[in-house]
Motif scaffolding. Structure first.
Motif, short mmCIF file in Angstrom:
data_model
loop_
_atom_site.label_atom_id
_atom_site.label_comp_id
_atom_site.label_asym_id
_atom_site.label_seq_id
_atom_site.Cartn_x
_atom_site.Cartn_y
_atom_site.Cartn_z
N UNK A 1 0.83 -1.20 0.00
CA UNK A 1 0.00 0.00 0.00
C UNK A 1 0.87 1.26 0.00
N UNK A 2 1.97 1.20 0.73
CA UNK A 2 2.90 2.33 0.76
C UNK A 2 4.29 1.74 0.85
N UNK A 3 5.27 2.43 0.38
CA UNK A 3 6.63 1.91 0.42
C UNK A 3 7.04 1.58 1.84
N UNK A 4 7.85 0.52 1.98
CA UNK A 4 8.25 0.06 3.31
C UNK A 4 8.97 1.15 4.09
N UNK A 5 9.62 2.07 3.41
CA UNK A 5 10.36 3.13 4.09
C UNK A 5 9.45 4.07 4.86
N UNK A 6 8.16 4.04 4.56
CA UNK A 6 7.22 4.94 5.22
C UNK A 6 6.77 4.42 6.57
N UNK A 7 7.07 3.17 6.91
CA UNK A 7 6.67 2.60 8.19
C UNK A 7 7.91 2.12 8.93
N UNK B 1 3.60 -3.48 8.00
CA UNK B 1 2.51 -2.63 8.48
C UNK B 1 2.02 -1.75 7.35
N UNK B 2 0.76 -1.38 7.41
CA UNK B 2 0.16 -0.41 6.50
C UNK B 2 0.20 0.95 7.16
N UNK B 3 0.49 1.98 6.40
CA UNK B 3 0.56 3.33 6.98
C UNK B 3 -0.75 4.07 6.77
#
Length: 491
Positions: free
Chosen positions: A216-222, A227-229
């Motif tokens: 859903x969002x790049x892994x770097x965002x969490x 996890x989903x951000x």
């Protein structure tokens, strides 16, 4: 995070996911047998209330039940509100940002107090609000007969702050409709929904982000991979630079007192004034991160500066929310956080919200199985009882004898030389955290035997009696093993 299709391939039975058999020889018989399994439910007052409300407001009955189960597992919680101010089986919200409770009162002509506490009134109120959303969307009488057409109304019912979370909420309801529901109410009634394939008409929500989809969002965002951000409102946490500004040395375990999607939506609401770093779903252990770990989520008072907060979908009073999938997923998250910050993996550093100094909350509550959870966190193959006989009996008592109860536990005899009292406690070694038959007794010679017997999670006792200068019989039972002493320890 499991895929949505995998989550659908199960039946919810009192909160537990039970996989469906799919061997080739059963391909023709399975649907009939499966449907038959749902026809044996008792036709009690809650089932009748759902049927009546569905008929009165022309809402699909099974969809109404699925929505209620997603919100509360059909538990009205004795009129107590959820964390976001929702009441009753249908979670009628009454807070500064949501007015479903007040709308239900207007639509049904029933006072809000009745809608909060009476299951039948609450179910009618929920049906009325859902129908009002359908009317606003222009659903015709013919369209109302098709559960697929109700998707947008269900999405609106959730009161989500964003289209993405509204889709998450509605998808969870339709997942339950597809999987089927068989749920026990607090009154002992069973309410069911047979599994049925429904292809929901999402309308504009089809363009919303599917928060259950991978990447859903790049892994770097969490901070935690997988996890989903979904960002919490900036009004609900404090921007910081931890661990440079404040060392992180605690992980705090919470229970949401609400649903997964509802909690995510609440943390997005600027009026909430609360948040947590992570939210974990009951059914499959899916994880949403809402606050970066460097920032201070508002979840644990004075511990906000030093801790990471993990919320778990459900209610403290209902153990059906605490699935093995949730425990394992959350434990993996906790282990990851502990490893990254050097936090010891013990109960002094991984604590419940109720254990925070000055806390007024009771979560995660007595239904949270700490033994199982910590076993998953540490990777230990043998869970241990966190309680000792000295702790159970109290200050001043020392063990003077003990007897093994097979592999199920140990019964202890203790003595307090300062008071002349004996004490007996049975400490379990198996089925830890799960209530099972356990007992302890103490009989002072010439006196009536005193027994503590019941279904206990960790121990039976304490059983205390004045015994200075007297002989005593003592013993107990755990599992199928028992011990009974002769009169002894006379002195």
């Amino acid at each position: 995070m499991q895929s949505r299709l995998r989550r659908c391939a199960a039946v919810l039975v009192a909160g537990a996911l039970i996989p469906l058999a799919t061997h080739p020889g059963a391909a023709q018989a399975a649907p009939t047998a499966f449907a038959a399994a749902f026809t044996t439910a008792s036709a009690g007052p809650m089932a009748a209330a759902f049927a009546k409300a569905a008929a009165q407001y022309d809402v699909p009955r099974d969809l109404l039940v699925a929505l209620a189960y997603a919100e509360t597992h059909l538990d009205g919680h004795d009129g107590e509100p959820s964390a976001s101010g929702g009441y009753g089986v249908m979670h009628l919200v009454g807070n500064p940002a949501g007015h479903a409770l007040e709308k239900a009162a207007t639509l049904t002509g029933r006072p809000a107090a009745e809608l909060r506490t009476d299951d039948a009134a609450n179910i009618a109120g929920g049906a009325a609000v859902l129908r009002a959303h359908a009317d606003d969307l222009g659903l015709s009488a013919a369209a109302r007969k098709d559960p697929a057409q109700w998707y947008q109304a269900v999405a609106r019912y959730g009161g989500a702050a964003s289209a993405d979370v509204a889709r998450l909420y509605a998808d969870d309801v339709y997942d339950l409709l597809a999987a089927g529901v068989r749920a026990a109410t607090p009154g002992g009634e069973t309410v069911t929904v047979p599994a049925r394939a429904v292809e929901p008409r999402r309308g504009p929500y089809a363009k919303a982000k599917d928060l259950d989809a991978p990447n859903t969002l790049a892994a770097a965002a969490v901070d935690y991979p997988g996890a989903t951000w979904v960002a919490a409102s900036s009004s609900n946490y404090a921007v910081s630079s931890r661990p440079a500004s404040d060392a992180i040395d605690r992980i705090v375990i919470h229970v949401t007192q609400g649903s997964y999607a509802g909690t995510i939506s609440w943390f997005q609401n600027p009026s909430a004034g609360v948040s947590a770093h992570y939210v974990v779903r009951s059914s499959d252990g899916a994880i949403t991160q809402m606050v970066r770990e460097k920032d201070r989520a508002w979840h644990a008072g004075d511990y906000n500066r030093r801790s990471v907060g993990i919320e778990h979908e459900g209610y403290v009073s209902d153990a059906s929310w605490f699935t093995d999938a949730m425990y394992r997923s959350s434990a993996a998250l906790t282990r990851n956080i502990a490893d990254r910050y050097g936090i010891p993996k013990d109960r002094s550093h991984i604590i419940g919200h109720n254990e925070v100094p000055g806390a007024t909350h009771t979560d995660p509550g007595s239904n949270w199985n700490w033994s199982t959870y910590m076993q998953y966190v540490t990777g230990s193959t043998t869970p241990t009882n966190p309680h000792t006989p000295e702790e159970v009996c109290g200050s001043g008592y020392s063990v003077i004898d003990k007897a093994a109860l097979g592999t199920s536990g140990t019964v202890y005899l203790l003595y307090n030389s300062g008071t002349g009292y004996n004490c007996v406690a049975t400490i379990k070694a198996t089925s830890l955290g799960t209530a099972s038959a356990t007992s302890a007794y103490l009989e002072v010679q010439g006196k009536t035997r005193v027994t503590d017997s019941g279904n206990f999670a960790y121990y039976a006792g304490p059983v205390r009696a004045a015994a200075a200068g007297k002989c005593v019989k003592w013993g107990g039972k755990a599992g199928s093993s028992a011990y009974d002493s002769p009169f002894e320890h006379c002195g």
